[in-house]
Structure formats: C-alpha cells, structure tokens
Design a protein around this motif. Sequence first.
Motif, PDB file in Angstrom:
ATOM      1  N   ASP A  83       0.804  -1.237   0.000  1.00  0.00           N
ATOM      2  CA  ASP A  83       0.000   0.000   0.000  1.00  0.00           C
ATOM      3  C   ASP A  83       0.832   1.281   0.000  1.00  0.00           C
ATOM      4  O   ASP A  83       0.362   2.339   0.405  1.00  0.00           O
ATOM      5  N   THR A  84       2.064   1.199  -0.479  1.00  0.00           N
ATOM      6  CA  THR A  84       2.906   2.401  -0.510  1.00  0.00           C
ATOM      7  C   THR A  84       2.951   3.047  -1.895  1.00  0.00           C
ATOM      8  O   THR A  84       3.434   4.170  -2.031  1.00  0.00           O
ATOM      9  N   ARG A  85       2.461   2.325  -2.912  1.00  0.00           N
ATOM     10  CA  ARG A  85       2.457   2.889  -4.263  1.00  0.00           C
ATOM     11  C   ARG A  85       1.090   2.661  -4.903  1.00  0.00           C
ATOM     12  O   ARG A  85       0.397   1.693  -4.593  1.00  0.00           O
ATOM     13  N   PHE A  86       0.748   3.560  -5.791  1.00  0.00           N
ATOM     14  CA  PHE A  86      -0.565   3.576  -6.438  1.00  0.00           C
ATOM     15  C   PHE A  86      -0.366   3.634  -7.943  1.00  0.00           C
ATOM     16  O   PHE A  86       0.466   4.392  -8.440  1.00  0.00           O
ATOM     17  N   MET A  87      -1.149   2.822  -8.658  1.00  0.00           N
ATOM     18  CA  MET A  87      -1.142   2.867 -10.111  1.00  0.00           C
ATOM     19  C   MET A  87      -2.524   3.278 -10.593  1.00  0.00           C
ATOM     20  O   MET A  87      -3.542   2.741 -10.142  1.00  0.00           O
ATOM     21  N   TYR A  88      -2.528   4.264 -11.462  1.00  0.00           N
ATOM     22  CA  TYR A  88      -3.753   4.726 -12.118  1.00  0.00           C
ATOM     23  C   TYR A  88      -3.578   4.438 -13.595  1.00  0.00           C
ATOM     24  O   TYR A  88      -2.598   4.867 -14.209  1.00  0.00           O
ATOM     25  N   GLN A  89      -4.511   3.703 -14.153  1.00  0.00           N
ATOM     26  CA  GLN A  89      -4.461   3.427 -15.580  1.00  0.00           C
ATOM     27  C   GLN A  89      -5.806   3.800 -16.175  1.00  0.00           C
ATOM     28  O   GLN A  89      -6.849   3.344 -15.715  1.00  0.00           O
ATOM     29  N   GLY A  90      -5.763   4.656 -17.180  1.00  0.00           N
ATOM     30  CA  GLY A  90      -6.976   5.073 -17.865  1.00  0.00           C
ATOM     31  C   GLY A  90      -6.843   4.878 -19.357  1.00  0.00           C
ATOM     32  O   GLY A  90      -5.790   5.149 -19.927  1.00  0.00           O
ATOM     33  N   ILE A  91      -7.909   4.389 -19.978  1.00  0.00           N
ATOM     34  CA  ILE A  91      -7.989   4.248 -21.429  1.00  0.00           C
ATOM     35  C   ILE A  91      -9.181   5.091 -21.856  1.00  0.00           C
ATOM     36  O   ILE A  91     -10.284   4.941 -21.318  1.00  0.00           O
TER      37      ILE A  91
END
Length: 177
Positions: A83-91
Amino acid sequence: MEIKPAAMVIPKDTSHLEQGKYGPVFPRTPACYGFTIIAKVKPGHADAIRGYGGTLAKALETDPYLLGPLKLHYLRWVLFDDDTRFMYQGIFDTDFDKYTEDAVMLFRKAGVDTVFEHLEGFPEDWKTNTEAFVRFVREHQCNSFMEYGEYPYVTADEIKKALNVKNALSQMLDQLQ
C-alpha cells in the motif's frame, strides 16, 4: 467489414512526436488513448484511496454519466508494495491534453476532489493550476511500449451504439417469436 485485432509499438524516444500544450502527443493506438501513472502514496493514506474508490462508485450509481466528458473506456486503480504505491491506468478516446483539461474541469465543476490528492507531490492548487496537475501526471507517467486492441480504434461511443443496436435487434426478434 471485418474488424481485425491490431497492435502498435510505441517508441521509447518520444522527441519526434508532435508537441501538444503539455508535452508529446502520443499516437492513438488500437487501444485508443490512455496513460498509466505510478506514484508514492502519502503515509497512512491507502485507506483513504480505497474509500475514494467507493465514493466514486456510489457517485456513478447516482449519475452513471458523471465521467462521461472524459470519454473513458476503462479505469484501473491498484495499490501495491504494501500500500505504498498507487497505479492509475486510464484508457479513453481523447488525447492527453484534452483528457487532463476535461478531468480538472469536471472535478472543479462537480466540487469533488481527486484520488491523486493522496499521492506524494501532488499539487495542492490543482483545481486552479491545470499545468501543475499535468506536470505531476507527466512526471509519474509510465509509457507503454506496445498496445493491442481486439477491436482496434473503436471509440466508447461506437461500442455503446453497437450494443444498443444489438439490444434493439434482440428485442425485435424476441417479439417475432
């Protein structure tokens, strides 16, 4: 007309790409447009990020078209590394510049915050400083080097229209039975 799957390789060197208002304009790929960012989560904010996901899901239950201006196909959010990094992926169907400007405008208009506020280095003045928002995204962007589409270059609106035609045809055939 048969739609055939397609793939596109995206070059590592983007210096030759057309420059938009906020940097290189990446080509439309068979998966349309999109981006992935990976950023550090502010300490202790992982639960708030998960909570924001729930808040957004509830807002979409109330107004399924809330995110409509963004012309999204998909969003994917991932917390990882304990829970120390976040990934946001949008198409989505628009280029990067339009998507980010529309996102800032949409959140400002709706009076809501963004999940990005829980990420280290995200600008506090993002609602009035689109360039700072874009700079954060570009600094944390992880470019893909290959994108594939089973139904390439098809917009979200085209998919929805095709599904509406399919449903109407299905209803008509059901009535004939």
